[in-house]
Each structure stands twice: as structure tokens, then as C-alpha cells.
Design a protein around this motif. Structure first.
Motif, PDB file in Angstrom:
ATOM      1  N   TRP A  80      11.709  -3.754   5.031  1.00  0.00           N
ATOM      2  CA  TRP A  80      11.216  -2.374   5.085  1.00  0.00           C
ATOM      3  C   TRP A  80       9.698  -2.386   5.131  1.00  0.00           C
ATOM      4  O   TRP A  80       9.034  -3.163   4.426  1.00  0.00           O
ATOM      5  N   GLY A  94       7.348  -0.346   4.077  1.00  0.00           N
ATOM      6  CA  GLY A  94       6.661  -0.086   2.817  1.00  0.00           C
ATOM      7  C   GLY A  94       6.656  -1.291   1.900  1.00  0.00           C
ATOM      8  O   GLY A  94       5.643  -1.611   1.265  1.00  0.00           O
ATOM      9  N   SER A 120       3.430  -3.734   0.704  1.00  0.00           N
ATOM     10  CA  SER A 120       3.185  -4.041  -0.712  1.00  0.00           C
ATOM     11  C   SER A 120       3.200  -5.546  -0.959  1.00  0.00           C
ATOM     12  O   SER A 120       2.381  -6.071  -1.725  1.00  0.00           O
ATOM     13  N   SER A 160      -1.883   7.460  -4.880  1.00  0.00           N
ATOM     14  CA  SER A 160      -1.233   8.067  -3.711  1.00  0.00           C
ATOM     15  C   SER A 160      -0.143   9.052  -4.119  1.00  0.00           C
ATOM     16  O   SER A 160       0.004  10.114  -3.511  1.00  0.00           O
ATOM     17  N   LEU A 199       7.419   5.752   0.174  1.00  0.00           N
ATOM     18  CA  LEU A 199       7.327   4.299   0.051  1.00  0.00           C
ATOM     19  C   LEU A 199       6.285   3.745   1.010  1.00  0.00           C
ATOM     20  O   LEU A 199       5.507   2.837   0.657  1.00  0.00           O
ATOM     21  N   LEU A 200       6.243   4.297   2.231  1.00  0.00           N
ATOM     22  CA  LEU A 200       5.233   3.876   3.201  1.00  0.00           C
ATOM     23  C   LEU A 200       3.817   4.206   2.720  1.00  0.00           C
ATOM     24  O   LEU A 200       2.906   3.375   2.810  1.00  0.00           O
ATOM     25  N   GLY A 215       2.864   1.846  -0.173  1.00  0.00           N
ATOM     26  CA  GLY A 215       2.588   0.500   0.320  1.00  0.00           C
ATOM     27  C   GLY A 215       1.277   0.429   1.083  1.00  0.00           C
ATOM     28  O   GLY A 215       0.503  -0.527   0.932  1.00  0.00           O
ATOM     29  N   ALA A 216       0.992   1.470   1.892  1.00  0.00           N
ATOM     30  CA  ALA A 216      -0.255   1.488   2.652  1.00  0.00           C
ATOM     31  C   ALA A 216      -1.465   1.618   1.737  1.00  0.00           C
ATOM     32  O   ALA A 216      -2.505   0.990   1.951  1.00  0.00           O
ATOM     33  N   SER A 241       4.452   5.015  10.722  1.00  0.00           N
ATOM     34  CA  SER A 241       4.286   3.629  10.282  1.00  0.00           C
ATOM     35  C   SER A 241       3.047   3.004  10.898  1.00  0.00           C
ATOM     36  O   SER A 241       2.306   2.271  10.233  1.00  0.00           O
ATOM     37  N   LEU A 263      -0.077   4.415   9.030  1.00  0.00           N
ATOM     38  CA  LEU A 263      -0.230   3.892   7.672  1.00  0.00           C
ATOM     39  C   LEU A 263      -0.526   2.399   7.662  1.00  0.00           C
ATOM     40  O   LEU A 263      -1.273   1.913   6.808  1.00  0.00           O
TER      41      LEU A 263
END
Length: 436
Positions: free
Chosen positions: A23, A25, A29, A55, A287-288, A291-292, A341, A344
Motif C-alpha cells: 500500500w 501509504g 511510511s 497531518s 493513510l496516504l 505517510g506523505a 498518490s 502526495l
């Protein structure tokens, strides 16, 4: 030298994770954690906590699930069909006539759905069969939808605009204002192309469509009233400064529920499905975003953005060349990733370069979203190409050949935005001036 080695290694690891199906995200991470562990003395857990909390606690992020939910509610009503029915009688005098229904309908519905996918499918599955039944050429009908179907990204409120505002740290209400005129420009040029095409190919157009009477036109306003009212509530409250994005989104959700109830679509099944669909999409986006944010902080600790800024500055690129390179980069990235995606994934590296080059981040946000629109209809993996293939049942080669003019129009709009940046910046400036 250490920064170059770290950059190459982290990019390689990220590509490996993405190709392996991890995934996005989680991949972002994981790369952030690895970079902190190997190349800095900063505790990875501390940076992760700060990034994710920062975030997740953003007030701007609050608007995201609400706009998603509003769109999911409206997609399950008869509003897309009613909007098209309300628009059609007013297009009698335009060459191409009902071909423009796709453009006008998509422009109006994009202001409520917040999504290119929802706009394209909701409009296309209703208009394409009807246009074919009335004798309009399949190529012209698909072409009109190809350009207009991307407007869900550019016409505010847009999910990708909220995501960009979070990642680039720019006011989302200014970005919403900045995207309105370029979105209308795309719609206007698409309609102009359809007018010219229809005049040059008059022999291919149906000749016996009945013209609408004045009574029909006035009656059609009743079909347009709900969508126009919702647009006025959401965008009007934002542009006047009466509400912030999250508050405007909340009013949009309430308005969508009222419209759904008035249209007889507010059943328990539709309510539950809309809520669950919005929750799933928001969880993926959250989640994206997390993670970004973690990756951006990790890269800053490693020193990668600073190294990139120094390298690009040393090249002494003209802003036009820099933007052209970034456009080609995002078109290539859009062939393997969706727009959100792609944004990010790259903001932590691209934004320092953009700011160092003196490019307005709000203007760049609109430019970037326009490029993401191009990627939607760029072969081999543009999402709207697959959507059109599914709706028309034609081979992909036919879809690509048919939608080529729309891709050219989007490139033309990008050039106009560069030559006349006030197309993007004028409305935000007026909005801020009216608030002071």
C-alpha cells in the motif's frame, strides 16, 4: 555525497515496495522510517508521531471526509440525470446541441461530486446511450466526455485540491478560488471545439432533434434548482468568507441529505452505502496523507530536499523549462499512479524546488491539477480512457485516437495559465481583498 547515496537508496526502496504491491501509504511510511534509522540520529518514532499527529489534526483535513460524503450521497440520487435534463433545453441554438450536455452537466456536477471518477461515470453512463440513440457520432460523444469528465479534479471543491493544500501547506479556500476560472476555461474551450467540429462535420450530425419551447426551458429550471442551490451554498459560503472549508463541507452534507430526501433517494440502504463508501475512501486517503507527511519530514532530516534545491538552482533553469520538466514527470508518474498518490508521493521533494524557483504555490497547485487531468486521458494508463472504453465498448486504440484533441486542449490551457497567470490568481486576490 551521503545525501546523494541516501536519496538513491530511498528511491530504490520505495520503487521496490510499490512494484511489490505494498500500500502506498505504508510504503511511504516504511521508507521514511528506514531513512531516519540509517542516515540520521533523530528517533524515527518521534518524527513519526509529530508527522502523523500534525497531518491528522489539521483543520483542513476535516473538510475531506465531508466533501467525499456529500459526493457519495448525491451520486446515489437522481441529481445527475435531473441536471442533464435541465441543461439540455438551453443548448438548442449551439452547433453540436446535445453534445454540450456532457460538458455543462459535468461542470455543474463536478462542483458537487469532488471527484473526477464520480463525475465521469455519473454523467457518461446517462448521456452516451442517449446520444447514440439520437444519432450523434460515438466519437464526438466520447470526445466531449473525455475533456469534461476530468473537471471533477479542477472545479472546486475537489478532493485533490484538499490533498494538495495539506501537502503544500497552502490555504484550501484560496486554491478553490484559483481553480474555478481555469475549470470554466477548460469547459469553454471544450465547447468551442465541439462547435467547430459540428460545423465542419454537419453531415454527420442528426438533423431532426425537436427544438425546446420557452415553456420547456422554464420548466427545466426546476431540475437545475437543487444543483444550483447546493453550489451556491458550498462555494458561495467559501468565496464570501462566511464559512471555512470544513463548515462549507458540513453545510454541503446537510444540503445533500435534504436534496436526497426531496428526490426520494434517502433510503436507509443509500445512506449506509454512501457513508461506508466515504469512510473507506477517506481512510485510504488519510493513510496516504499520514505517510506523505512522515516521508516529507524524514527527507528534510536527511537533507534530500535541500540537495535537490541546490542541484536545480545550479542548473539555472528558466521557470518555463522547469514547469515543462515537471509536467512530463507527472504525466509519466500518472501512467502508474492515481493523481492523489502522485501528488502526495512527490510534494516533499517538488515543493521546495517550486518555492525556491519563485513560483506561487497556489498557481502551481492549479497547474499541477491540470497536469493530473492530462494524465487521466494520457495513454497507456489514463483512468478516463478505461472508463470510456467500458462505457462505449470500443477498443482502447479507438478511445485513445478519439480523445487526442481533448489532451491537446488541456495542454493549451496549461500554456494559457503560464502566459496569463492572472487566470489563476485574480479570483483568490479578489476574495482576499473582499474579506479585508
Amino acid at each position: 555525497m551521503n545525501e546523494i547515496l541516501a536519496s538513491a537508496m530511498l528511491i530504490l526502496v520505495l520503487l521496490t515496495l510499490l512494484v511489490g504491491g505494498v500500500w502506498i501509504g505504508l510504503a511511504l511510511s516504511g521508507v521514511a522510517w528506514l531513512g531516519l534509522q540509517l542516515f540520521t540520529d533523530r528517533p524515527a518514532g518521534e518524527v513519526m508521531t509529530l508527522a502523523i499527529w500534525g497531518s491528522a489534526s489539521s483543520w483542513t483535513l476535516t473538510a475531506l471526509p465531508l466533501f467525499i460524503w456529500m459526493g457519495e450521497i448525491l451520486v446515489r440520487t437522481s441529481l445527475p440525470r435531473d441536471t442533464l435534463r435541465g441543461v439540455a433545453p438551453w443548448l438548442d441554438l449551439l452547433p453540436g446541441r446535445l453534445l454540450h450536455v456532457n460538458v455543462v452537466g459535468a461542470t455543474l456536477f463536478a462542483a458537487l461530486s469532488s471527484s473526477s471518477a464520480a463525475t465521469s461515470t455519473s454523467i457518461g453512463k446517462r448521456t452516451l446511450p442517449e446520444l447514440a440513440k439520437r444519432g450523434y457520432p460515438d466519437a464526438a460523444a466520447a470526445n466531449s466526455l473525455a475533456g469534461a469528465g476530468t473537471l471533477g479534479l479542477l472545479i472546486p471543491p475537489s478532493l485533490i485540491m484538499v490533498v494538495y493544500a495539506l501537502a503544500a501547506d497552502v490555504p484550501v479556500d484560496q486554491l478553490f478560488a484559483a481553480g474555478l476560472l481555469p475549470g470554466l476555461l477548460v469547459a469553454g474551450l471544450t465547447m468551442a471545439y465541439l462547435v467547430i467540429w459540428s460545423v465542419l462535420n454537419a453531415d454527420l450530425m442528426p438533423r431532426f432533434d425537436a427544438r425546446s419551447s420557452l415553456a420547456d426551458k422554464l420548466a427545466s429550471l426546476l431540475d437545475l434548482f437543487p444543483v444550483l442551490l447546493l453550489i451556491a451554498i458550498v462555494l458561495g459560503s467559501l468565496y464570501t468568507g462566511w464559512a471555512r472549508p470544513a463548515e462549507a463541507a458540513a453545510m454541503g452534507v446537510v444540503g445533500a441529505l435534504i436534496v436526497s430526501a426531496a428526490l426520494g433517494s434517502l433510503t436507509w440502504v443509500n445512506f449506509r452505502d454512501a457513508l461506508m463508501s466515504a469512510t473507506r475512501l477517506y481512510c485510504m486517503l488519510a493513510l496516504l496523507v499520514a505517510g506523505a507527511a512522515f516521508l516529507a519530514m524524514a527527507l528534510a532530516e536527511v537533507g534530500v530536499p535541500q540537495l535537490l534545491v541546490q542541484w536545480v538552482s545550479g542548473l539555472h533553469l528558466h521557470s518555463f523549462v522547469l514547469l515543462l520538466v515537471l509536467m512530463l514527470f507527472y504525466l509519466a508518474l500518472g501512467s502508474v499512479l492515481d493523481g492523489v498518490s502522485a501528488v502526495l508521493l512527490t510534494m516533499g521533494l517538488v515543493m521546495p524546488v517550486v518555492r525556491a524557483a519563485g513560483i506561487d504555490p497556489v498557481w502551481f497547485g492549479v497547474f499541477l491539477i491540470l497536469v493530473v487531468e492530462m494524465a487521466q486521458i494520457t495513454p497507456p494508463a489514463g483512468f478516463n480512457l478505461f472508463m470510456l472504453q467500458a462505457l462505449t465498448g470500443r477498443p482502447m486504440s479507438w478511445v485513445v485516437r478519439t480523445t487526442g484533441p481533448m489532451l491537446f486542449l488541456l495542454v493549451l490551457v496549461a500554456g494559457l495559465l503560464y502566459a496569463f497567470p492572472a487566470i489563476v490568481t485574480w479570483l483568490p486576490q479578489q476574495m482576499m481583498a473582499a474579506r479585508t
